[in-house]
Design an enzyme around this catalytic site. Structure first.
Site, PDB file in Angstrom:
ATOM      1  CG  HIS A   1      -0.810   1.254  -4.571  1.00  0.00           C
ATOM      2  ND1 HIS A   1      -0.795   1.149  -5.940  1.00  0.00           N
ATOM      3  CD2 HIS A   1      -1.308   0.088  -4.113  1.00  0.00           C
ATOM      4  CE1 HIS A   1      -1.263  -0.043  -6.300  1.00  0.00           C
ATOM      5  NE2 HIS A   1      -1.570  -0.709  -5.205  1.00  0.00           N
TER       6      HIS A   1
ATOM      7  CD  GLU B   1      -2.623  -1.381  -0.088  1.00  0.00           C
ATOM      8  OE1 GLU B   1      -2.854  -2.551  -0.430  1.00  0.00           O
ATOM      9  OE2 GLU B   1      -2.905  -0.401  -0.808  1.00  0.00           O
TER      10      GLU B   1
END
Ligand code: K2U
Ligand code: NI
Length: 183
Positions: free
Chosen positions: A157, A154
């Site tokens: 990202h 995550e």
């Protein structure tokens, strides 16, 4: 509610950008968005809701994936030791990490990638993450194993990095040096 139509797919430039830090305290809108991201993950893991709304199961979601280039992530999963992780986080930062690496033996996927990309994704085995949660609390999380992998996926990202950017393209199943497989 967030559904798959709200999730950007690879090729969208936002997925390759470095997201902006969220100025604290977060606005109501930013808190609502982060809460919606967390709710999406819970919905995606609820069989009835996932079927009703055609949701792909997810254990993590980063704001750039819904077109918002801000440093916000949500995670919702249980690790292999049954520890439950359910967070909406602002400005998550890896403040320290192990030298040792790990990788998911089955490789990784991504809600923004509608194809299989085989190969090992080298990640740090252990990380310490600092962040601010939905209630404005400063958090310091020491993570290992599967949890460390989800958080690194995550946080990547937020830096415009997709999991396949980390796969050795010449030999995707090269076992990284000083690493262990997570089954
Ligand atoms: O960021 C995302 O696209 C969500 C990913 C997160 C993720 C993928 C691989 C390894 C760690 C985290 C989705 O959760 S991919 C679908 C999925 C669903 C359940 C379990 C593992 C992966
Ligand atoms: Ni992803």
């Amino acid at each position: 509610m967030i559904t798959m139509k709200d999730i950007l797919r690879e090729g969208d430039p936002i997925l390759n950008q470095v997201a902006e830090a969220v100025e604290l305290p977060p606005t109501e809108e930013e808190k609502n968005t982060l809460a919606e991201m967390l709710q999406f993950l819970k919905n995606s893991q609820d069989e009835e809701l996932a079927n009703a709304y055609q949701l792909r199961a997810g254990v993590g979601l980063a704001a750039p994936q819904i077109g918002i280039s801000k440093r916000m992530i949500a995670v919702h999963f249980q690790d292999f030791e049954e520890t439950q992780y359910s967070y909406g986080l602002f400005n998550p930062k890896i403040v320290s990490h192990s030298v040792a690496l790990s990788y998911l033996a089955g490789g990784e996927g991504c809600l923004s990638v509608d194809r299989e990309v085989p190969g090992y994704v080298p990640r740090y085995q252990r990380i310490t993450v600092k962040a601010t949660d939905l209630n404005g609390e400063e958090l310091k999380l020491k993570l290992k194993g599967y949890a460390a992998i989800v958080f690194q996926h995550e946080i990547d990202h937020l830096n415009g990095v997709m999991f396949y950017d980390r796969i050795n393209s010449e030999a995707p199943f090269t076992v990284p040096e000083n690493s262990k497989a997570i089954e």
